[in-house]
Design a protein around this motif. Sequence first.
Motif, short mmCIF file in Angstrom:
data_model
loop_
_atom_site.label_atom_id
_atom_site.label_comp_id
_atom_site.label_asym_id
_atom_site.label_seq_id
_atom_site.Cartn_x
_atom_site.Cartn_y
_atom_site.Cartn_z
N MET A 141 -24.65 9.44 4.28
CA MET A 141 -23.52 9.90 3.35
C MET A 141 -24.31 10.59 2.30
O MET A 141 -23.84 11.69 1.81
CB MET A 141 -22.86 8.85 2.72
N HIS B 91 -7.06 -2.18 -8.12
CA HIS B 91 -7.89 -1.11 -7.78
C HIS B 91 -7.02 0.31 -7.24
O HIS B 91 -7.17 1.30 -7.02
CB HIS B 91 -8.65 -1.40 -6.43
N TRP C 136 0.92 -1.08 0.02
CA TRP C 136 -0.07 -0.06 0.08
C TRP C 136 0.90 1.38 -0.09
O TRP C 136 0.59 2.07 -0.90
CB TRP C 136 -0.88 -0.16 1.04
N SER D 107 -13.64 7.87 8.03
CA SER D 107 -14.09 6.38 8.87
C SER D 107 -12.71 5.55 9.19
O SER D 107 -11.68 5.66 8.44
CB SER D 107 -14.98 5.69 7.73
N SER E 11 -18.37 5.54 11.03
CA SER E 11 -18.89 5.26 9.87
C SER E 11 -20.46 5.23 9.54
O SER E 11 -21.03 5.03 10.73
CB SER E 11 -18.70 3.61 9.31
N TYR E 12 -20.91 5.52 8.36
CA TYR E 12 -22.55 6.01 8.31
C TYR E 12 -22.98 5.28 7.43
O TYR E 12 -22.62 4.82 6.35
CB TYR E 12 -22.64 7.28 8.09
N ARG F 228 -11.71 7.15 4.22
CA ARG F 228 -11.19 6.14 5.14
C ARG F 228 -10.09 6.97 5.93
O ARG F 228 -9.21 7.96 4.99
CB ARG F 228 -10.69 5.17 4.55
N LYS G 105 -5.06 10.07 1.60
CA LYS G 105 -6.14 10.95 1.22
C LYS G 105 -5.96 12.37 1.59
O LYS G 105 -6.83 13.23 1.12
CB LYS G 105 -7.43 10.42 2.01
N GLU H 291 -19.45 9.71 -6.42
CA GLU H 291 -20.56 9.60 -5.53
C GLU H 291 -21.15 10.97 -5.16
O GLU H 291 -22.46 11.35 -5.16
CB GLU H 291 -20.35 8.92 -4.11
N ASP I 144 -4.36 8.28 -5.22
CA ASP I 144 -5.66 7.50 -5.03
C ASP I 144 -5.81 6.80 -6.29
O ASP I 144 -5.74 7.60 -7.46
CB ASP I 144 -6.65 8.47 -4.82
N GLY I 145 -6.01 5.52 -6.43
CA GLY I 145 -6.17 4.94 -7.26
C GLY I 145 -7.38 5.41 -8.47
O GLY I 145 -6.95 5.85 -9.84
N MET I 146 -8.77 5.55 -7.90
CA MET I 146 -9.62 6.51 -8.55
C MET I 146 -10.03 7.16 -7.63
O MET I 146 -10.01 8.69 -7.91
CB MET I 146 -10.90 5.37 -8.84
N ASN I 147 -10.90 7.11 -6.48
CA ASN I 147 -11.59 7.91 -5.51
C ASN I 147 -12.99 7.87 -6.03
O ASN I 147 -13.36 8.76 -6.66
CB ASN I 147 -11.04 9.25 -5.17
N LEU I 148 -13.82 7.11 -5.34
CA LEU I 148 -15.20 6.96 -5.79
C LEU I 148 -15.97 7.96 -5.12
O LEU I 148 -16.93 8.42 -5.47
CB LEU I 148 -15.77 5.51 -5.11
N VAL I 149 -15.59 8.58 -3.81
CA VAL I 149 -16.32 9.60 -3.22
C VAL I 149 -16.54 10.84 -4.22
O VAL I 149 -17.62 11.24 -4.33
CB VAL I 149 -15.45 10.13 -2.00
N GLN J 36 -6.50 1.77 -13.17
CA GLN J 36 -7.34 2.64 -13.18
C GLN J 36 -7.24 3.57 -14.08
O GLN J 36 -8.00 4.09 -14.84
CB GLN J 36 -7.51 3.30 -11.65
C1 GDG Z 1 -9.94 1.79 -2.97
C2 GDG Z 1 -8.65 2.73 -3.62
C3 GDG Z 1 -10.64 3.21 -5.46
C4 GDG Z 1 -16.31 5.76 3.19
N1 GDG Z 1 -16.89 6.17 4.60
C5 GDG Z 1 -17.89 5.74 4.51
C6 GDG Z 1 -18.35 4.99 3.42
N2 GDG Z 1 -17.33 5.28 2.67
C7 GDG Z 1 -17.15 4.61 1.06
C8 GDG Z 1 -17.19 5.78 0.12
C9 GDG Z 1 -16.64 4.96 -0.94
C10 GDG Z 1 -15.57 4.02 -0.46
O1 GDG Z 1 -16.13 3.96 0.89
C11 GDG Z 1 -14.17 4.54 -0.32
O2 GDG Z 1 -13.78 4.49 -1.96
P1 GDG Z 1 -12.72 5.25 -2.38
O3 GDG Z 1 -12.49 5.02 -3.82
O4 GDG Z 1 -12.92 6.78 -1.96
O5 GDG Z 1 -11.48 5.05 -1.51
P2 GDG Z 1 -10.47 3.33 -1.00
O6 GDG Z 1 -11.42 2.73 0.07
O7 GDG Z 1 -9.10 3.68 -0.56
O8 GDG Z 1 -10.80 2.40 -2.19
C12 GDG Z 1 -9.49 3.75 -4.46
C13 GDG Z 1 -11.39 1.90 -5.12
O9 GDG Z 1 -10.63 0.97 -4.14
C14 GDG Z 1 -12.30 1.29 -6.09
O10 GDG Z 1 -11.52 0.85 -6.97
O11 GDG Z 1 -11.36 4.31 -5.96
O12 GDG Z 1 -8.71 4.52 -5.27
O13 GDG Z 1 -8.03 3.14 -2.92
O14 GDG Z 1 -17.73 4.40 -1.66
O15 GDG Z 1 -18.33 6.33 -0.02
N3 GDG Z 1 -19.56 4.53 3.03
C15 GDG Z 1 -20.50 4.50 4.17
N4 GDG Z 1 -20.18 4.96 5.24
C16 GDG Z 1 -19.08 5.59 5.63
O16 GDG Z 1 -18.54 6.02 7.01
N5 GDG Z 1 -21.57 4.05 3.81
#
Ligand code: GDG
Length: 473
Positions: free
Chosen positions: A355, A159, A90, A308, A349-350, A273, A278, A380, A372-377, A190
């Motif tokens: 969210m 990822h 990582w 989280s 966490s929520y 997270r 981040k 979203e 960050d690979g992508m960043n889904l937040v 990615q």
């Molecule tokens: C890895 C890569 C890549 C977060 N806190 C809460 C919560 N989350 C959800 C977010 C989002 C997910 O967790 C986090 O996704 P990210 O993409 O932002 O980051 P990583 O966890 O590091 O994911 C990343 C991903 O894999 C996919 O390929 O994009 O680059 O590092 O969905 O919303 N969801 C809820 N409560 C929380 O407190 N429900």
Amino acid sequence: MPQADFVVVANRLPVDRTPDGEGWRRSPGGLVTALEPVMRSAEGAWVGWAGQADVTVEPFDFEGTHLVPVPLSAADVQLYYEGFSNDTIWPLYHDVIAAPTYKRAWWDAYVKVNERFARAAADVTAEGGIVWVQDYQLQLVPKLLRELRPDLTIGYFHHIPFPAYGLYSQLPWRKQVLEGLLGADVIGFQRVADAGNFARAVRRQLRYETKASGILVPDSAGGTRVALAKAFPISIDADSYIELAQKPEIQQRAKEIREGLGNPRKILLGVDRLDYTKGIRHRLKAWGELLEDGRATVEDATLVQVASPSRERVDAYVQLRDEIEMTVGRINGDYDTTTHTAIRYLHQSYPREEMVALFLAADVMLVTALRDGMNLVAKEYVASRIDNRGVLVLSEFAGAADEMGSALLVNPHDIDGLKDQILRAIDMPAAEQGRRMRALRKRVRDHDVEDWSREFLDALSVFHEKSSSAAAA
Ligand code: GDG
């Protein structure tokens, strides 16, 4: 044992224990949602750890998918998962933001656990089946699986970032990891840059020839086969965010959140997270300085930071949490009033509903990842903004920046630049917000997570057809 034509192999199974510890429920993750339709239509199986150390769980069926638990001992979790995966790979793959630790005992455990996953996948996959391996915890599985089952078509998706060669070459086991990945027919990344970094490492370390996205890999028969290493940017289930954002109770909750913060003129939001990749510290520094300079006040804006809990037994994460909480305490101590706060910090966490309410309440979303690979937040947030309002401030170092050029792009290391962009976001006129947000939302809706999995699996099916016709000949 039942055999499946399509098998996903991931560190975790797509389920968690219910709170009473008796049953199972689907985990909320995006990957699970993305693959659900494919799993159902293909009589799929999923191989992964059930989440509890030293517990053996028999294979079982869950909502149409056959789940095959891979057992991990407490020592495996410590050495393979917390050690090699989260404290070697990582940090190394995120450009050494934290120093990677190289320990031979961790590597040995990683090899051993990857062998266990490969065997479990080999046992459950039907003749000529397709296996899709997920992520950096399982980089050796493609090769191990190909050795056990040369009849299978194997895909792998990475990822997280794949680092530049100068960093990658630190890894004492750099050749073995490349060879492990090259066991796959399709290796998905990615970003285009990740695939490029990988191809370069292969050329430099293994001297294999690469042509466009193809890599010529020696095969067991003394010839070569082509592996495809290419970008397949992941996305989200945009419709499910849109649906939640349309719910009156969630819109009402967004209003309550704003009131609960004392109705500041603007709300800034970070959702991550709690991870050193981040850029949470950089974000806090920029916000703290804006308050210190008097360019913003707590009545102008409050920063809500959801951090989280994550990897709480890895040292770097324990330290990071201390630093962040000290910084938040200082900033709040200096600038809070009895009615307004500088930072509402939530180490919790929520549920997804909360969210989305936060996304709707936030005028400015801050994604300041250092890597960050992508960043889904980021995706979203824009999917949730059905009102076409709100501003996304997005790090150039998140994979999402490649697709989301209408965000305010920032270099989070440049604190002055970051401060300027935060102020620009706070002050952005509604018309400009709308223009940018529409473009961002179009991209996310036009390329959602189903498109991602379909594109990857289409690429993989070309290899599958080739090997099926070779087997028939
Ligand atoms: C890895 C890569 C890549 C977060 N806190 C809460 C919560 N989350 C959800 C977010 C989002 C997910 O967790 C986090 O996704 P990210 O993409 O932002 O980051 P990583 O966890 O590091 O994911 C990343 C991903 O894999 C996919 O390929 O994009 O680059 O590092 O969905 O919303 N969801 C809820 N409560 C929380 O407190 N429900």
